[in-house]
Each structure stands twice: as C-alpha cells, then as structure tokens.
Scaffold this active site. Structure first.
Site, short mmCIF file in Angstrom:
data_model
loop_
_atom_site.label_atom_id
_atom_site.label_comp_id
_atom_site.label_asym_id
_atom_site.label_seq_id
_atom_site.Cartn_x
_atom_site.Cartn_y
_atom_site.Cartn_z
N THR B 44 -0.71 186.17 7.01
CA THR B 44 -0.60 185.60 5.67
C THR B 44 0.39 186.36 4.80
O THR B 44 0.85 185.84 3.79
CB THR B 44 -2.00 185.60 5.01
OG1 THR B 44 -2.94 185.08 5.96
CG2 THR B 44 -2.03 184.72 3.79
N HIS B 52 2.46 172.40 3.67
CA HIS B 52 3.01 171.28 4.43
C HIS B 52 2.30 169.99 4.10
O HIS B 52 1.08 169.97 3.85
CB HIS B 52 2.90 171.56 5.93
CG HIS B 52 3.77 172.68 6.39
ND1 HIS B 52 5.14 172.62 6.31
CD2 HIS B 52 3.46 173.89 6.92
CE1 HIS B 52 5.65 173.76 6.77
NE2 HIS B 52 4.65 174.55 7.14
N LYS B 255 9.14 174.35 13.62
CA LYS B 255 9.74 173.46 12.63
C LYS B 255 11.21 173.80 12.39
O LYS B 255 11.89 173.12 11.65
CB LYS B 255 8.96 173.55 11.32
CG LYS B 255 7.52 173.05 11.45
CD LYS B 255 6.81 173.08 10.11
CE LYS B 255 5.36 172.68 10.24
NZ LYS B 255 4.55 173.70 10.97
N ARG B 316 3.10 184.67 14.03
CA ARG B 316 2.20 183.53 14.07
C ARG B 316 1.14 183.78 15.13
O ARG B 316 1.49 184.12 16.26
CB ARG B 316 2.96 182.26 14.44
CG ARG B 316 4.18 181.93 13.57
CD ARG B 316 4.97 180.82 14.24
NE ARG B 316 6.19 180.46 13.55
CZ ARG B 316 7.38 181.02 13.74
NH1 ARG B 316 7.50 182.04 14.59
NH2 ARG B 316 8.45 180.59 13.10
N GLU B 352 -1.87 179.26 13.75
CA GLU B 352 -0.44 179.30 13.46
C GLU B 352 -0.17 178.24 12.39
O GLU B 352 -1.08 177.63 11.86
CB GLU B 352 0.35 179.06 14.73
CG GLU B 352 0.06 177.75 15.41
CD GLU B 352 0.86 177.57 16.69
OE1 GLU B 352 2.02 177.98 16.72
OE2 GLU B 352 0.32 177.00 17.65
N SER B 353 1.06 178.05 12.05
CA SER B 353 1.40 177.09 11.01
C SER B 353 0.84 175.72 11.40
O SER B 353 0.91 175.35 12.56
CB SER B 353 2.92 177.00 10.86
OG SER B 353 3.23 176.19 9.77
N CYS B 453 16.84 195.70 -5.52
CA CYS B 453 16.95 197.14 -5.21
C CYS B 453 15.84 197.60 -4.27
O CYS B 453 15.78 198.77 -3.91
CB CYS B 453 17.02 197.98 -6.48
SG CYS B 453 15.43 198.50 -7.13
#
Ligand SMILES: Cc1cc2nc3c(=O)[nH]c(=O)nc-3n(C[C@H](O)[C@H](O)[C@H](O)COP(=O)(O)OP(=O)(O)OC[C@H]3O[C@@H](n4cnc5c(N)ncnc54)[C@H](O)[C@@H]3O)c2cc1C
Ligand SMILES: Cc1cc2nc3c(=O)[nH]c(=O)nc-3n(C[C@H](O)[C@H](O)[C@H](O)COP(=O)(O)OP(=O)(O)OC[C@H]3O[C@@H](n4cnc5c(N)ncnc54)[C@H](O)[C@@H]3O)c2cc1C
Lengths: 427, 495
Positions: B44, B52, B255, B316, B352-353, B453
C-alpha cells in the site's frame, strides 16, 4: 531584527546569505530607506554558517577566512547601516506586483509590499533521484551539504564509513571534515573524466589525507534495506555506461552525494521570472534585473558561483539597481545587446547588457566551459568578425568559472554590437 | 497474563486497516497487529494510487466484482475519513491505429462489468491533454476512474478504527497460530514477536506474506505469492503537469506503464512489472528505469529526465488462486474466504491491483462472512464514522494560513521547503491517535520530504522535532524503525 514590521518597503531581499547581505547593504547605501532582509534560517549568513573551513574572501578582503567570519563582516555592516531583518521566516510567495508573503513563528503570517525585490535564495543540492542511483531507499544516503549541516551546525556524525559520489567542492571539503572527526572516507567517485570541483580542494582535502579519487566511476547500486551496508562502484565508458566486470563492492554505512547544485528558483517562477534552462537561474541583464520589472537576482540563485567573492559582487550590483528602481530611476525601454555562448562555452551570465548603463557598475562576463582544456587558451568576445575583448587563461575546467571584465575602452564597441559571443580556443 | 480478543487482524496495509475500520462499528474487541513500525508500509505504500473503474478486470472474477462494488464507495469514504480523493476519470490511450482497434475489447469488458465507458477521438484526447503524443489515435474514456492518496486513506482508516476502540500494535510480527486443545482445527490465537494473543477470529491480511500465514493455518498449500515489482518516476510539478490519468492499451500481464497525476500535482510514470524472489526487494533498477521512461515517453513525448524528483518501487502481492467461478479461466484472483478446513480464520490474499480500490468492498465482505459464520455482530451506538481532518498548511488560502498561524504559531514555521509542511502539522502527527514516530511515518502523513529536494532541507529539523516531542535522544531517531537510525554519535566523540 525588525522591531516593528512595516507593511511596505523600498527593497525586500529574500535570503540573507552573502548575496542577500551584499544586496541589502548596497540598496541601503544607495538611497533605499526601508530595506528588509528575510531568511528562513535562525541566523543571518546563509550557507556560509556551515562552511567552517577557510577559503573565503581572498579576493574581497585579501584574507583567507572561514565562512562564518566572512559572513560576520557583512552582518555587522548590515546591522550598522540599519537594515531590518526577519529570521526564522519562510517566504512562501512573491508576485509580479512585488508582494511578498512570508510566514514565521514570531512575525506570524504577513503580506508585504516592496518597491523592488532582490531574490537571493541560493541553491539546493541535486539528489539521488536526479541521477537515478539504483537500489532500495535506506537511511544513510545524504547530500554532502546535509551532512555538513549535521556535523558543523548540529554536532552529529551521520556515519562512520563513507563513500562520496561526485568530486564537487562540498563533497571534497566534507571528506576532509569527516576524516578530522574520526570517520573513514573510503573513496571519492566521479563519473566524469575530470574533477568537477576546484583543484585546490582536491589537493587540500583529498590528496593531503590520502583519500583516493576515482574518475570515470560511479555507484551502480546501493545495498542495505534499513541503513546503507555497501555500495557497488563501477567504472563507466565514454557514454557513462558501466563497463562490465569492473563492479566492486565497497562496504560503508553512508553514501554522500556531491553531484551538483541547482539554483533555487521556485519562488522566482511564482513571480513570473523566466529561467535559462542552462543555468537554472533567471535571464538577467548587467544589473541583474530579471524579466519582471523591479525583481533583481543576486548570488547562487542566478547561477552557481564557486567563490563567495563573486556572489558578494553580484549582490552589490543587484542591490544598487534595486534601490534605483525603488526610487524611480530606471531605463524605461532599454535596447539590450545579448550575450551568446560560442565554442566550448556552456553559458554566459549576464544574458544581456544595457548599453546605457555600462558605466554604472563594473561588468563581468562569467562563463562555464563545456570541456576542460589543460593548456593555455584564449577567451574571446566577438561580434561577428569584430574582436571586442580577450583574455588568456592557463587552462579552463568546467569546475572553475571563467570571468572576463569589460574595460572602458571596450564600451564603445559594446554599444554598437549586435551580440557579444564568447568562445575559448587554444592559444 | 494473556489478552483475549474477538478478532485479531494480521497486517496494517489498506486491506487490514479498512477491515479494522469496518469491524470497529460492531461490539467486538479487536486487535490489529503490524510487524513494521508504522501502518501502510507494504504494497500500500508504493503503487499507482488509482481508484480503478473496473473496465479491465476479467468479468466473473472476484476481482471484477470487488472492484466494481468498491469504486463508488470512495466518495463517501474520503468524506468520512477526510483523505484526498478525486474522481478524475481515466483514459486508455491508443497510439497508432492497431491499438485503437483493441480499445473495443476493453469497451466490451467495461460493458460486461457494468462500467460506463466511451471511445473518444484523438483530437478530443489532445484537447483534454495537450501534452499527449501527437500519434494518439483515440482513447477509451472511463469517467468512474479516480486518484486517491493511498497513505492518507490507509492511515485515516486505521486512525478511525483506533478511535473507535481497535487496539493497534506496531512492531509486532505474527509467528504462528495457537490451536484449541478441545476442538480440532480451531484457531484460538497466535504467537507473535511480542508474546501470545488470544482471539476467536484471526484475519489474514498480510499482503505479500499472506501465503506464509495461510500455510501455517494449513490452508491452500498450493497457493503462492510472487512479488511483482513495479518501478516509478515522480516528476517536478513546476516543470510538467499532466491533468489526466493516462493508461496505455494494456498487455496480458499488467495495465502497462501509465502517466498519471498524483493528488499533489506531480506527474507519476510507471509501473513496469517484473516477478522477483525477494518479498522486501523494493530496489529500483537501471533496466526498470529505462523501461518505464520509454513507456512514459510513448504517451507523453515531452517528458524530460532532468525533471525527475523521485524514484521508487512497489511490490504487488500476486497470487495464483483460480477463479471460483469455474466458467472463467483465470488464475490470479483475490482470495476472500472463511476456509472450511479450519475454524476461526478469515483469509484475504492475492491482493494485487486493484487491491487498493477494492479494499472497502473487501472489508464489507469480511463483515458479511463473519455474519454468515454466525457472528451476531451488534452495531455500537457510539461508533463515529468521521475521522476529523487536521490542518494542512499548504492547501489553505493566504487568509486561512494567517488565521492558523495567529492561533498556533507552530504552523508558521515551514519545515519542508518544497511542500510547505509546517512544524504544527508535524507535531500534530507525532501526537495523533496513531503517533508518527519515524521520519517516513511523518512523510506518509504530511507529504514532507516528498518534493524536489527529497528531504535534504527538512531532515535535520525533523530529527530535532521528533527527538524533542518524543523525549528521545536524536541518535535514536530513525527513518523507518530500528536499524535505520540517521546519526551515529556526537562530533568530538572520536572512538
Ligand atoms: C559547502 C560549500 C563550500 C563552499 N566553499 C567555498 C569556499 O571555500 N570559498 C568560497 O569563496 N566559496 C565557497 N562556497 C560558495 C559560497 O559559499 C556560496 O557561493 C555562497 O554562500 C552563496 O551565497 P548566496 O547568498 O547566493 O546563497 P546562500 O548562502 O545559500 O544563501 C541563501 C539564503 O536564502 C535563504 N532562503 C532561501 N529560500 C528562502 C525562502 N523561501 N524564504 C526565506 N529564506 C530563504 C536560505 O535560508 C539562505 O540563508 C562554498 C559553498 C558551499 C555550499
Ligand atoms: C506497482 C503497484 C501498483 C499498484 N497500483 C494500484 C492501483 O493503482 N490501484 C489499486 O487499486 N491497486 C494498486 N496496486 C495494488 C495495491 O497496492 C495492493 O493491492 C494493496 O496495497 C494491498 O494491500 P494489502 O493490505 O493487502 O497489503 P500490504 O499493504 O502489503 O499490507 C500487508 C501488511 O501486512 C504486514 N505483515 C506481513 N506479514 C506480517 C506478519 N507476519 N506479522 C505482522 N504483519 C505482517 C506487512 O508489513 C504489511 O504492512 C498496485 C500495487 C503495486 C505494487
């Protein structure tokens, strides 16, 4: 300190390093009554406060001073002539209408109006991300200036065993400083085939302490998840690609980066100041005026100087011009003569010269070269086929700024020139 | 003395924290444990931050179901928990005519998943995103796509859970299960690095390590998580700003390398997708950096490498669970179950996603699963869904900034020059319901040090503030927990 903050000033100077200090003093001496310096640090002096090594002021005072002593002379003078200053205060915004928004714990949040502004924010250090060093992100990867602050100002050692990437001045100076403090500096790696800092620093900080410098070398990978455990060094070819089979693991707990400085111009951009992508500083004329009327620039915010003496000089000029602007004396529609970078010149500052103001300040053309030339060279200023000025140098190196002063006898040709092109070639 | 809980959750990523927050509305004694020194340090912590729409999830999978269900939940969630979220819409951008033909596949998938989408012309796309490649032929526009602050969302969920009674234990690593002596196959608690804890239910939300946890429970021995690395560049927002979420036309594995904008206005480029061995291997690599740069340039040719301000990588937790729906040939589905073999175990894995997107729906599903298992979950009368926001100096107007500084002068001292984070904000996070005790913890909560920076300016100042507020020696202040100390000793103490 500003006893009572006014809401309007003749000249506001953002940043109180040597550039800002000189600008404020010069503005005051040249007729600006109300001058205010603002700095986010707790004290006046800028980056000089952490530069406790000597090497400052050889040109200005004919003395070899530590950074804080050099700063102190200007701080005393600024206080003597009655310049207001606001410390521990961050300027958040500057507008093209010359409003300055500032916040601090003591003064609170304030909106100030200036007749003229001098930006003198100095520069920041390039980071690991900008040079894309592979590996995870443990503690122990610091820029050299950050380590310098920790050691010299806060009194802490950020590591025991160091590798330094980049042969910039801060890195070399820190190599010596850390050695004095009992740390081991394994090595300095430089990706270029030449030194990027001053040669005197190489001699005094590395050679004298037997710290090896490896040219054409870089860090291929950082090792260590929580804290740096080692770096893998590697040799690179002419296109900066790692040479296979040259990887070498160097155990260490800290990697210091001395890989360049970038003028800090985020505020300038908010005011609409246009930057030169070569210098990362504003396009300026010979009075350090930017494209925004009434906004002048001084010191490292213009381009990275290697000597503080030059920074002071820019401040003196910018401050005086800002005072004149505040008093309504300025050339309304100047017709500029542009400068241009010719052979082996990376850039020229200033970017343009106002022929009307030639006599007001000494005009220096300042350049960085693209390639080192280790032989006697001729620096030439030309306008087409006409030679306007020239100067010999024993050598030129990218790490050392080249300066050329325009003399009074050159002024006439400058007035009639279409451009001033600077080039360097072997004698 | 052993502590007894109704529910123990392993892992404080977005899935664990959302689950804790969802369960906190019921009369349950809940413990959330996390092996790191802070919440939100696993998958995360480093991802694309996209909510999505669900246009590309394979129809019929649990992934598609959870994604589509969760997407509309984010508006209310972000209002209740006061974290950053914007429903920006998303584009799948076709470069060249061949890719344009493929958009139909995703239009069709979107239709099957019940997600609205439309195909727009290259001209229209260029008008909406002037920086995009002139070779763009057209795009699929998905209005439901969004961008969130994953750190903010996860930390806010955890904080809301804690203020509603959940106990959070950091630096506490699950080691093994404790089993009932009377009833076969019943989990009654766990051994951790901080001692034993007893609970009637254990929820596995261990992200990349969820396979190891479930194997200790004797569940799904064939299930494996492969860390699949994705690398990113963050660009200076003063130099380039992309207004939209731009996907390439996806390939079979992921993706693809996208160009999006973060909620802070920085352009984000990435991720690639590489299977690796090390579940903690968040290295960036030369090959990976070249790959994502090329991918980014394909969509936005004007990108300039000099404007990169940060580089990072995330992993992932890619699983190998077949889809429960036997008609669908898919082998990377989410696992959300109470397995039959053991009692007292909720198994959440293969996240995973779109695991970030799906997290609130997964949390809601856990509630249902517990109810189905006979838990008579009793809502608490005093449950408060709101996590009050704390002031964020940089997002205030000049007038509001002035008022805030007048009230508390610590908000007047700017500590992070690039992102304008004030001392007041840092101190507030150190004393928040989940105290931020490391540099990275403060970074995740305030965005400090995330600018150009990279913390070079703020680091000594933050170390000082942490030491002062925590009553510690600066030598003990760390970047991300034990072993990542910044400093070794004082100067003049050569030895
Ligand atoms: C490590 C190191 C070693 C050096 N060694 C030498 C040497 O040996 N000899 C030599 O001649 N030169 C040396 N130099 C160069 C010289 O010190 C610098 O060129 C000079 O200090 C630059 O001055 P400046 O005023 O432009 O910037 P700085 O000194 O950096 O001052 C800028 C000031 O602006 C302030 N500021 C910036 N933004 C804001 C804001 N938004 N609000 C409020 N305040 C702001 C900063 O706090 C800072 O005080 C060295 C430099 C470094 C970094
Ligand atoms: C490159 C990349 C891009 C992505 N992009 C998106 C996106 O745009 N949109 C989207 O919806 N999803 C995206 N995802 C997926 C999303 O990030 C994950 O699905 C989600 O973060 C998973 O959350 P989690 O809580 O399951 O795992 P984690 O965040 O990994 O949390 C698991 C936690 O369990 C802890 N833990 C593990 N073992 C133990 C133990 N033994 N004891 C105690 N604690 C333990 C870990 O320390 C960790 O904090 C992306 C992922 C990656 C890597």
């Amino acid at each position: 300190m500003a006893k009572q903050l006014k809401s309007q000033y003749d000249v506001i100077v953002v940043g109180a390093g040597p550039g800002g200090l000189a600008a404020a003093i010069s503005a005051k001496k040249n007729g600006a009554d109300d001058v205010l310096m603002i700095d986010r640090d707790l004290e006046l002096g800028g980056i000089l406060l952490q530069c406790i090594h000597n090497g400052f002021g050889v040109d200005t005072f004919k003395e070899d001073l530590p950074g804080p002593s050099y700063a102190q002379r200007f701080i005393k003078e600024a206080q003597g002539v009655g310049i207001d200053y606001l410390l521990d205060s961050m300027v958040l915004d500057v507008t093209s209408g010359r409003k300055v928004f500032v916040t601090g714990t003591r003064g609170g949040f304030k909106e100030l109006q200036a007749r003229a502004i001098v930006i003198a924010m100095g520069c920041r250090e390039r980071t690991r991300a900008q040079i894309g060093i592979p590996g995870p992100r443990p503690a122990g990867v610091y820029t050299a200036g950050l380590a310098q602050r920790w050691v010299n100002v806060e009194g802490y050692m950020p590591g025991k065993r160091f590798v330094i990437l980049g042969s910039g001045d801060i890195g070399m100076i820190m190599a010596r400083r850390l050695t004095f403090e009992g740390a081991k500096v394994e090595r300095v790696l430089e990706v270029m085939p030449y030194l990027t800092g001053l040669s005197r620093n190489y001699v005094q900080c590395l050679m004298d302490f037997d710290i090896p410098l490896q040219l054409r070398h870089t860090v291929k990978r950082i090792i260590g998840k929580d804290r740096v455990k080692a770096v893998e060094a590697v040799q690179v070819d002419d296109r900066w690609r790692p040479v296979p089979g040259t990887g070498e693991m160097i155990p260490c707990d800290t990697l210091l980066l001395s890989v360049g400085l970038i003028p800090e111009n985020e505020l300038s951009q908010k005011a609409g100041v246009i930057l030169d992508p070569m210098t990362n500083g504003p396009f300026v004329d010979d009075g350090f005026a930017t494209n925004i009327p009434g906004v002048f620039a001084a010191g490292n915010v213009v381009h990275v100087y290697d000597l503080v003496d030059w920074v002071t000089k820019t401040g003196l000029t910018a401050g005086r011009r800002a005072a004149m602007f505040a008093q309504g004396h300025c050339n309304e529609n100047p017709v500029f003569v542009p400068t241009a970078a010719g052979e082996n010149i990376r850039y020229v500052v200033p970017h343009r010269i106002d022929p009307e103001t030639l006599t007001q300040d000494t005009i220096m053309l300042q350049m960085r070269v693209t390639q080192p030339m280790e032989e006697a060279v001729l620096v030439r200023v030309t306008d087409g086929d006409t030679l306007i000025a020239k100067k010999r140098e024993r050598y030129v190196r990218p790490g050392e700024m080249v300066s050329l002063k325009l003399r009074e006898r050159d002024y006439d040709s400058v007035r009639h020139a279409k451009e001033l092109r600077v080039s360097v070639a072997p004698l | 003395m052993h502590s007894r809980y109704d529910v123990i959750i392993i892992g404080a990523g977005v899935v664990g924290c959302m689950t804790a927050r969802w369960l906190s509305r019921y009369a349950l004694k809940i413990l959330l444990i996390e092996k790191s020194s802070d919440v939100c340090t696993g998958a995360t912590a480093a991802n694309s931050a996209l909510i999505h729409a669900g246009y590309d999830a394979v129809p019929g999978t649990l992934k598609a179901q959870m994604n589509v269900k969760a997407n509309p939940m984010w508006d209310r969630l972000s209002e209740e928990l006061r974290f950053g979220f914007a429903r920006t819409g998303a584009y799948i951008v076709a470069v060249g005519e061949d890719e344009f033909q493929k958009l139909d596949i995703f239009l069709d998938r979107a239709g099957k998943n019940g997600v609205s989408a439309e195909i727009i012309s290259g001209e229209k796309m260029r008008k909406r995103e002037p920086n995009i490649s002139p070779e763009v032929f057209g795009a699929l526009f998905v209005p439901a796509g969004g961008v969130c602050d994953p750190w903010g969302a996860t930390i806010a969920a955890a904080e809301n859970a804690v203020t509603n009674g959940v106990e959070l234990r950091l630096d506490t690593e699950f080691q093994d299960f404790l089993w009932s002596e009377h009833e076969p196959e019943r989990i009654v608690g766990m051994k951790t690095s901080q001692g034993d804890f007893y609970g009637r239910w254990v929820i596995n939300a261990a992200g990349l390590f969820a396979d190891e946890v479930m194997h200790k429970a004797g569940v799904r021995p064939e299930f494996r998580i492969t860390p699949r690395r994705g690398e990113y560049f963050v660009m200076d927002r003063n130099q380039i700003q992309i207004q939209n979420v731009l996907f390439p036309v996806p390939n079979a594995i992921s993706k693809g390398i996208l160009v999006t904008t973060t909620l802070h206005g920085n352009t984000l480029i990435g991720p690639n997708a590489e299977n690796i061995e090390d579940k903690t291997g968040v290295d960036v690599t030369p090959e990976g950096m070249d790959e994502i740069w090329e991918g980014g340039k394909k969509l936005v040719p004007g990108l300039d490498r000099r404007h990169i301000i940060a580089v990072f990588a995330g992993l992932r937790p890619a699983g190998n669970a077949p889809c429960l729906n036997l008609d669908v040939d898919y082998h990377h589905d989410f696992v959300i179950e109470i397995p039959d073999q053991v009692k007292g175990f909720v198994n959440l894995a293969g996240m995973e996603s779109p695991g970030l997107t799906a997290a609130p729906a997964i949390a809601e599903r856990v509630v249902e699963l517990l109810q189905e298992a006979g838990e008579g979950l009793k809502p608490k009368a005093d449950w408060d869904p709101i996590r009050p926001a704390r002031p964020v100096f940089r997002s205030l107007s000049h007038e509001e900034q002035a008022a805030l500084v007048a009230k508390d002068s610590r908000y007047g001292r700017v500590i992070c020059r690039c992102e304008s984070v004030s001392e007041g904000e840092i101190v507030a996070e150190i004393h928040a319901p989940i105290p931020a005790t490391t540099y990275d913890a403060i970074k995740r909560r305030t965005w400090l040090g995330a600018g150009r920076c990279l913390g070079g300016f703020d680091m000594p100042r933050v170390v000082d503030i942490l030491a002062r507020e925590l009553g510690k020696d600066p030598l003990g202040i760390t970047k991300k927990g034990h072993g990542s100390e910044f400093l070794f000793r004082r100067t003049k103490e050569v030895g």
